[in-house]
Design a protein around this motif. Structure first.
Motif, PDB file in Angstrom:
ATOM      1  N   LEU A 168       0.826  -1.209   0.000  1.00 43.32           N
ATOM      2  CA  LEU A 168       0.000   0.000   0.000  1.00 43.32           C
ATOM      3  C   LEU A 168       0.859   1.258   0.000  1.00 43.32           C
ATOM      4  O   LEU A 168       0.657   2.180  -0.804  1.00 43.32           O
ATOM      5  CB  LEU A 168      -0.921  -0.001   1.223  1.00 43.32           C
ATOM      6  CG  LEU A 168      -1.819   1.232   1.394  1.00 43.32           C
ATOM      7  CD1 LEU A 168      -2.831   1.309   0.264  1.00 43.32           C
ATOM      8  CD2 LEU A 168      -2.523   1.191   2.750  1.00 43.32           C
ATOM      9  N   ASP A 169       1.835   1.312   0.904  1.00 42.25           N
ATOM     10  CA  ASP A 169       2.704   2.492   1.011  1.00 42.25           C
ATOM     11  C   ASP A 169       3.552   2.697  -0.236  1.00 42.25           C
ATOM     12  O   ASP A 169       3.931   3.834  -0.556  1.00 42.25           O
ATOM     13  CB  ASP A 169       3.612   2.363   2.241  1.00 42.25           C
ATOM     14  CG  ASP A 169       2.847   2.462   3.555  1.00 42.25           C
ATOM     15  OD1 ASP A 169       1.678   2.920   3.519  1.00 42.25           O
ATOM     16  OD2 ASP A 169       3.406   2.069   4.594  1.00 42.25           O
ATOM     17  N   SER A 170       3.846   1.631  -0.941  1.00 44.77           N
ATOM     18  CA  SER A 170       4.697   1.730  -2.136  1.00 44.77           C
ATOM     19  C   SER A 170       3.920   2.163  -3.374  1.00 44.77           C
ATOM     20  O   SER A 170       4.515   2.483  -4.401  1.00 44.77           O
ATOM     21  CB  SER A 170       5.377   0.388  -2.418  1.00 44.77           C
ATOM     22  OG  SER A 170       6.207   0.002  -1.336  1.00 44.77           O
ATOM     23  N   GLY A 171       2.588   2.151  -3.278  1.00 43.94           N
ATOM     24  CA  GLY A 171       1.773   2.514  -4.428  1.00 43.94           C
ATOM     25  C   GLY A 171       1.381   1.342  -5.298  1.00 43.94           C
ATOM     26  O   GLY A 171       0.879   1.518  -6.415  1.00 43.94           O
ATOM     27  N   TYR A 172       1.570   0.111  -4.794  1.00 40.86           N
ATOM     28  CA  TYR A 172       1.236  -1.077  -5.590  1.00 40.86           C
ATOM     29  C   TYR A 172      -0.265  -1.175  -5.862  1.00 40.86           C
ATOM     30  O   TYR A 172      -0.684  -1.677  -6.904  1.00 40.86           O
ATOM     31  CB  TYR A 172       1.726  -2.333  -4.868  1.00 40.86           C
ATOM     32  CG  TYR A 172       1.401  -3.620  -5.596  1.00 40.86           C
ATOM     33  CD1 TYR A 172       2.109  -3.982  -6.751  1.00 40.86           C
ATOM     34  CD2 TYR A 172       0.391  -4.461  -5.150  1.00 40.86           C
ATOM     35  CE1 TYR A 172       1.807  -5.149  -7.428  1.00 40.86           C
ATOM     36  CE2 TYR A 172       0.089  -5.631  -5.824  1.00 40.86           C
ATOM     37  CZ  TYR A 172       0.791  -5.977  -6.968  1.00 40.86           C
ATOM     38  OH  TYR A 172       0.487  -7.128  -7.640  1.00 40.86           O
ATOM     39  N   PHE A 173      -1.092  -0.684  -4.929  1.00 44.88           N
ATOM     40  CA  PHE A 173      -2.544  -0.778  -5.096  1.00 44.88           C
ATOM     41  C   PHE A 173      -3.140   0.445  -5.806  1.00 44.88           C
ATOM     42  O   PHE A 173      -4.353   0.510  -5.997  1.00 44.88           O
ATOM     43  CB  PHE A 173      -3.220  -0.963  -3.735  1.00 44.88           C
ATOM     44  CG  PHE A 173      -2.865  -2.255  -3.049  1.00 44.88           C
ATOM     45  CD1 PHE A 173      -3.052  -3.467  -3.685  1.00 44.88           C
ATOM     46  CD2 PHE A 173      -2.337  -2.250  -1.766  1.00 44.88           C
ATOM     47  CE1 PHE A 173      -2.723  -4.663  -3.057  1.00 44.88           C
ATOM     48  CE2 PHE A 173      -2.007  -3.442  -1.127  1.00 44.88           C
ATOM     49  CZ  PHE A 173      -2.197  -4.651  -1.776  1.00 44.88           C
ATOM     50  N   ASN A 174      -2.309   1.418  -6.157  1.00 48.55           N
ATOM     51  CA  ASN A 174      -2.814   2.592  -6.864  1.00 48.55           C
ATOM     52  C   ASN A 174      -3.246   2.225  -8.280  1.00 48.55           C
ATOM     53  O   ASN A 174      -2.803   1.211  -8.838  1.00 48.55           O
ATOM     54  CB  ASN A 174      -1.741   3.686  -6.936  1.00 48.55           C
ATOM     55  CG  ASN A 174      -1.460   4.295  -5.570  1.00 48.55           C
ATOM     56  OD1 ASN A 174      -2.123   3.979  -4.589  1.00 48.55           O
ATOM     57  ND2 ASN A 174      -0.457   5.171  -5.514  1.00 48.55           N
ATOM     58  N   VAL A 175      -4.105   3.056  -8.851  1.00 44.74           N
ATOM     59  CA  VAL A 175      -4.538   2.863 -10.235  1.00 44.74           C
ATOM     60  C   VAL A 175      -4.172   4.120 -11.028  1.00 44.74           C
ATOM     61  O   VAL A 175      -4.714   5.196 -10.786  1.00 44.74           O
ATOM     62  CB  VAL A 175      -6.054   2.623 -10.314  1.00 44.74           C
ATOM     63  CG1 VAL A 175      -6.479   2.426 -11.776  1.00 44.74           C
ATOM     64  CG2 VAL A 175      -6.459   1.411  -9.480  1.00 44.74           C
ATOM     65  N   PRO A 176      -3.193   4.037 -11.948  1.00 43.97           N
ATOM     66  CA  PRO A 176      -2.412   2.828 -12.272  1.00 43.97           C
ATOM     67  C   PRO A 176      -1.365   2.539 -11.197  1.00 43.97           C
ATOM     68  O   PRO A 176      -1.032   3.414 -10.396  1.00 43.97           O
ATOM     69  CB  PRO A 176      -1.738   3.200 -13.591  1.00 43.97           C
ATOM     70  CG  PRO A 176      -1.567   4.686 -13.500  1.00 43.97           C
ATOM     71  CD  PRO A 176      -2.797   5.188 -12.779  1.00 43.97           C
ATOM     72  N   ARG A 177      -0.849   1.320 -11.182  1.00 45.87           N
ATOM     73  CA  ARG A 177       0.156   0.928 -10.202  1.00 45.87           C
ATOM     74  C   ARG A 177       1.439   1.733 -10.401  1.00 45.87           C
ATOM     75  O   ARG A 177       1.861   1.975 -11.522  1.00 45.87           O
ATOM     76  CB  ARG A 177       0.475  -0.567 -10.322  1.00 45.87           C
ATOM     77  CG  ARG A 177      -0.611  -1.443  -9.733  1.00 45.87           C
ATOM     78  CD  ARG A 177      -0.300  -2.910  -9.886  1.00 45.87           C
ATOM     79  NE  ARG A 177      -1.303  -3.709  -9.207  1.00 45.87           N
ATOM     80  CZ  ARG A 177      -1.495  -5.001  -9.394  1.00 45.87           C
ATOM     81  NH1 ARG A 177      -0.716  -5.647 -10.253  1.00 45.87           N
ATOM     82  NH2 ARG A 177      -2.422  -5.650  -8.737  1.00 45.87           N
ATOM     83  N   GLU A 178       2.024   2.112  -9.254  1.00 51.74           N
ATOM     84  CA  GLU A 178       3.253   2.899  -9.307  1.00 51.74           C
ATOM     85  C   GLU A 178       4.503   2.036  -9.215  1.00 51.74           C
ATOM     86  O   GLU A 178       5.598   2.488  -9.579  1.00 51.74           O
ATOM     87  CB  GLU A 178       3.250   3.922  -8.159  1.00 51.74           C
ATOM     88  CG  GLU A 178       2.120   4.946  -8.273  1.00 51.74           C
ATOM     89  CD  GLU A 178       2.148   5.956  -7.153  1.00 51.74           C
ATOM     90  OE1 GLU A 178       3.111   5.932  -6.351  1.00 51.74           O
ATOM     91  OE2 GLU A 178       1.200   6.766  -7.057  1.00 51.74           O
ATOM     92  N   VAL A 179       4.360   0.804  -8.710  1.00 54.71           N
ATOM     93  CA  VAL A 179       5.504  -0.108  -8.600  1.00 54.71           C
ATOM     94  C   VAL A 179       5.054  -1.506  -8.987  1.00 54.71           C
ATOM     95  O   VAL A 179       3.854  -1.807  -9.012  1.00 54.71           O
ATOM     96  CB  VAL A 179       6.086  -0.141  -7.160  1.00 54.71           C
ATOM     97  CG1 VAL A 179       6.650   1.206  -6.769  1.00 54.71           C
ATOM     98  CG2 VAL A 179       5.033  -0.605  -6.156  1.00 54.71           C
ATOM     99  N   THR A 180       6.009  -2.356  -9.277  1.00 55.81           N
ATOM    100  CA  THR A 180       5.704  -3.742  -9.632  1.00 55.81           C
ATOM    101  C   THR A 180       5.706  -4.644  -8.392  1.00 55.81           C
ATOM    102  O   THR A 180       6.200  -4.252  -7.323  1.00 55.81           O
ATOM    103  CB  THR A 180       6.737  -4.293 -10.618  1.00 55.81           C
ATOM    104  OG1 THR A 180       8.023  -4.338  -9.964  1.00 55.81           O
ATOM    105  CG2 THR A 180       6.832  -3.405 -11.850  1.00 55.81           C
ATOM    106  N   LEU A 181       5.175  -5.841  -8.571  1.00 58.14           N
ATOM    107  CA  LEU A 181       5.212  -6.831  -7.492  1.00 58.14           C
ATOM    108  C   LEU A 181       6.651  -7.144  -7.114  1.00 58.14           C
ATOM    109  O   LEU A 181       6.976  -7.288  -5.929  1.00 58.14           O
ATOM    110  CB  LEU A 181       4.495  -8.111  -7.942  1.00 58.14           C
ATOM    111  CG  LEU A 181       4.346  -9.219  -6.885  1.00 58.14           C
ATOM    112  CD1 LEU A 181       3.319  -8.805  -5.832  1.00 58.14           C
ATOM    113  CD2 LEU A 181       3.918 -10.531  -7.542  1.00 58.14           C
ATOM    114  N   GLY A 182       7.524  -7.230  -8.110  1.00 61.38           N
ATOM    115  CA  GLY A 182       8.928  -7.524  -7.849  1.00 61.38           C
ATOM    116  C   GLY A 182       9.598  -6.440  -7.020  1.00 61.38           C
ATOM    117  O   GLY A 182      10.445  -6.731  -6.173  1.00 61.38           O
ATOM    118  N   HIS A 183       9.198  -5.176  -7.252  1.00 59.15           N
ATOM    119  CA  HIS A 183       9.765  -4.070  -6.475  1.00 59.15           C
ATOM    120  C   HIS A 183       9.391  -4.203  -5.002  1.00 59.15           C
ATOM    121  O   HIS A 183      10.246  -4.055  -4.129  1.00 59.15           O
ATOM    122  CB  HIS A 183       9.248  -2.738  -7.018  1.00 59.15           C
ATOM    123  CG  HIS A 183       9.691  -1.547  -6.212  1.00 59.15           C
ATOM    124  ND1 HIS A 183      10.887  -0.918  -6.435  1.00 59.15           N
ATOM    125  CD2 HIS A 183       9.094  -0.894  -5.168  1.00 59.15           C
ATOM    126  CE1 HIS A 183      11.023   0.084  -5.564  1.00 59.15           C
ATOM    127  NE2 HIS A 183       9.949   0.112  -4.794  1.00 59.15           N
TER     128      HIS A 183
END
Length: 215
Positions: A168-183
């Motif tokens: 959440l803090d990394s922006g993974y759940f943002n639309v569009p996503r700000e980071v990848t799962l790997g990040h």
């Protein structure tokens, strides 16, 4: 009021002692534990390169009732193992006093436990139990929980919570996503497969315990 504690316990006084003694090149992190008067069943991740030896050691342990591999990735596996309870162990004390194991990590020599006791009196009983059976432990942290229900209310494990909050803090759940799962996995120092599993399990627990209302 519930009491949150952190303990260091010698490996031989908890679970997996014989297995970890035989196969020391395995790192174990317990996600949750289900215990009753007869059995203790931990669900845990194991990482390393000696899974076959690790599983043979578990199967050779006469106290192990069952062994199930729930998930399998390149460098880690997720297990469910049932042990028969033994009086005079830390595991038996925890289940007897209805304490909750929130985190448990082993380095092969010691277990590092985070335990939530339902009351101060149950913590005192735990201390007395350990003294009665001459069990060794080191209390490293003790504090009252301001929100005792938060730890178990949604049945989200500490590892799942860490994964969800970091994503959440990394922006993974943002639309569009700000980071990848790997990040996000890199931030947590785990594999993308392991992170995906933790996110899915964490989401399932949150939805089950917040949005679903049976009856």
């Amino acid at each position: 009021m519930s009491v949150l504690t952190e303990f260091v316990v010698p490996a031989e006084e908890f679970i997996l002692h014989e297995t970890l003694r035989r196969v020391s090149a395995i790192h174990v992190e317990i996600e949750r534990v289900v215990a009753d008067s007869e059995y203790v069943t931990p669900y845990f991740w194991a990482s390393g390169e000696t899974f076959e030896s690790f599983e043979r050691a578990l199967e050779d342990d006469i106290t192990v009732e069952s062994l199930t591999v729930l998930e399998e990735h390149d460098d880690e596996r997720f297990y469910r193992v049932s042990w028969r309870q033994r009086t005079g162990t830390v595991g038996h004390a925890v289940s007897k006093l209805k304490a909750s194991i929130l985190e448990a990590t082993s380095d092969g020599k010691n277990w590092f436990l985070k335990l939530l006791f339902p009351s101060e009196s149950s913590l005192t009983e735990f201390h007395d139990y350990c003294e009665n059976y001459d069990l060794s432990f080191q209390l490293t942290r003790l504090y009252e929980s301001r929100h005792p229900n938060a730890f178990g209310k949604y049945e989200v494990t500490p590892k799942q919570r860490e994964a969800l909050v970091t994503a959440l803090d990394s922006g993974y759940f943002n639309v569009p996503r700000e980071v990848t799962l790997g990040h996000v996995a890199g931030e947590l120092d785990i594999s993308p497969n392991a992170l995906s599993t933790r996110l899915r399990r964490g989401h399932a627990n949150l939805i089950t315990n917040t949005l679903r209302h049976d009856g």
